[in-house]
Design a protein around this motif. Sequence first.
Motif, PDB file in Angstrom:
ATOM      1  N   PRO A   1      19.248  17.565  56.538  1.00  0.00           N
ATOM      2  CA  PRO A   1      18.679  16.697  55.498  1.00  0.00           C
ATOM      3  C   PRO A   1      17.574  17.340  54.665  1.00  0.00           C
ATOM      4  CG  PRO A   1      17.797  16.095  57.649  1.00  0.00           C
ATOM      5  CD  PRO A   1      18.810  17.179  57.894  1.00  0.00           C
ATOM      6  N   THR A   2      17.474  16.891  53.422  1.00  0.00           N
ATOM      7  CA  THR A   2      16.330  17.189  52.556  1.00  0.00           C
ATOM      8  C   THR A   2      15.509  15.901  52.451  1.00  0.00           C
ATOM      9  OG1 THR A   2      17.414  16.456  50.524  1.00  0.00           O
ATOM     10  CG2 THR A   2      17.808  18.741  51.213  1.00  0.00           C
ATOM     11  N   GLY A   3      14.423  15.968  51.727  1.00  0.00           N
ATOM     12  CA  GLY A   3      13.581  14.791  51.537  1.00  0.00           C
ATOM     13  C   GLY A   3      14.273  13.659  50.811  1.00  0.00           C
ATOM     14  N   GLN A   4      15.347  13.985  50.059  1.00  0.00           N
ATOM     15  CA  GLN A   4      16.065  12.959  49.295  1.00  0.00           C
ATOM     16  C   GLN A   4      17.062  12.185  50.141  1.00  0.00           C
ATOM     17  OE1 GLN A   4      14.968  12.528  46.248  1.00  0.00           O
ATOM     18  NE2 GLN A   4      13.652  14.334  46.497  1.00  0.00           N
ATOM     19  N   ASP A   5      17.460  12.744  51.280  1.00  0.00           N
ATOM     20  CA  ASP A   5      18.458  12.078  52.134  1.00  0.00           C
ATOM     21  C   ASP A   5      17.832  10.884  52.845  1.00  0.00           C
ATOM     22  OD1 ASP A   5      20.983  13.686  52.026  1.00  0.00           O
ATOM     23  OD2 ASP A   5      19.613  15.292  52.602  1.00  0.00           O
ATOM     24  N   SER A   6      18.686   9.953  53.250  1.00  0.00           N
ATOM     25  CA  SER A   6      18.202   8.798  54.017  1.00  0.00           C
ATOM     26  C   SER A   6      19.155   8.535  55.172  1.00  0.00           C
ATOM     27  CB  SER A   6      18.081   7.570  53.113  1.00  0.00           C
ATOM     28  OG  SER A   6      19.327   7.282  52.504  1.00  0.00           O
ATOM     29  N   ILE A   7      18.657   7.764  56.140  1.00  0.00           N
ATOM     30  CA  ILE A   7      19.426   7.424  57.333  1.00  0.00           C
ATOM     31  C   ILE A   7      20.121   6.089  57.110  1.00  0.00           C
ATOM     32  CG2 ILE A   7      19.221   6.815  59.783  1.00  0.00           C
ATOM     33  CD1 ILE A   7      16.697   8.684  59.809  1.00  0.00           C
ATOM     34  N   HIS A   8      21.409   6.017  57.461  1.00  0.00           N
ATOM     35  CA  HIS A   8      22.184   4.796  57.265  1.00  0.00           C
ATOM     36  C   HIS A   8      22.652   4.242  58.604  1.00  0.00           C
ATOM     37  CE1 HIS A   8      23.456   6.448  53.035  1.00  0.00           C
ATOM     38  NE2 HIS A   8      22.165   6.137  53.105  1.00  0.00           N
TER      39      HIS A   8
END
Length: 461
Positions: A432-439
């Motif tokens: 992940p990068t800072g732009q990714d999120s957890i779903h």
Amino acid sequence: MFKKSPQKQGLQIIIVGAGKVGSTLIEQLTKEGHDITIIDRNPAKITEITNMYDIMGVTGNGASYSVQMDAGIENADLIIAVTGSDELNLLCCTIAKQVGDCAAIARVRTPDYSREVSYLQDKLGLAMIINPELEAAKEAARILYLPSALEVSSFAHNQADMVKFKIPEGNVLDQMTIAHLGKTITNDILICAVERNGEVYIPSGNFTLAAGDVISFVASNKVTRSFLATIGIKTNRVKNTMIIGGGKVAYYLAQQLLTRGINVKIIESDPTRCQELSVLLPKAIIIHGDGTDQDLLKEEGLEYIESFVPLTGLDEENVMLTLYAKKVSNAKVITKINRITFQDVINSLDLGSVIYPRYITSEAIIAYVRAKKDSMDRNIETLYHMFDHRVEAIEFLINSESDITNVPLKDLSLKNDLLIAFINRNGSIIIPTGQDSIHVGDTVMIVTSHAGLSDIEDILN
């Protein structure tokens, strides 16, 4: 040093069997705030272990109804049977399930039973059946498939690897920052822990790597070998191996290697066991002899073998055999150690890759215990201790919306000394990068020096 996370209410746990695995479980589970009762037939062991830890002890047969009642089975959340007998472990769990409303975990090591794990687990209603010898063999096999590594661990149902290796002198990574590695080599791996001069770091992007560092990185299966090849680390699996000792770990390891086309030679001192192995493993070469005999080892080609795995029942023999093999050959060596005494001495020796079957067992059980202690909406899939238990890698299954879902990672207030190593989304591994999120539906791996995380929300400040 571990930083202690706030503890939730502990579980009532009964452990049957005060041997190596039982002692390791007590050591780990008492740290995590659980109420433990130990059952063992040996009163001296009960006295020794209850003097060492703040736990209850009951002397007797763990499969006895009255002994389990004395130990408080009616109020127990979990029983863990880890005696030396598979049958006794299964019987302990069966009786406990009849008497109490508790989950049950059994250690089962015999190959005959191991082929029937799903059936036994289903019919007996067990939460888990664990086989330390089989798990140790799997760990050794993963290393022999990638012999430049010191350790190879699998996550995300074998979709992701965590690989530990030492940066050689003159390697391209020497004096490179992690941020520069991402820009110039690949962003598809994440370096999640570095050991240097006895200290362990959870590195940020400006951390500068150096020759001699022992690093652990995470990547998808597809990326692992290509990354290592790019930085000049050999990735060819071994073509042959010599195993000393013909016990259960040796059998399981040989079985796995032979199916991958790797030639196996086992040296075993017991003639009856040699005959058994020759029937069980017809494609292996079984040698009857003393595996500690230098002349025999040379005669059987130790100097030219590609890998060497001493699996005797004595740690001291395994260590000496490893040191001898490293002296006379260029073989990849793996050392099995059961007792964890003299850890500083072991760390100071060049033993190649070291595997600890009793820790493999305890990690799987502790992962289950942490998940059970927390709500069923968030579950721990995998738990792995790194660098002598100074760092944990924990894989969480995300089953519901929470404060950490659908928020860009850069906007989460994460604890220090903690990394989100990967997100597994429908079998696709995302570094992940800072732009990714957890779903919801993801599994997420956290690497941290904080001890005892049992809920994904524990990653937040």
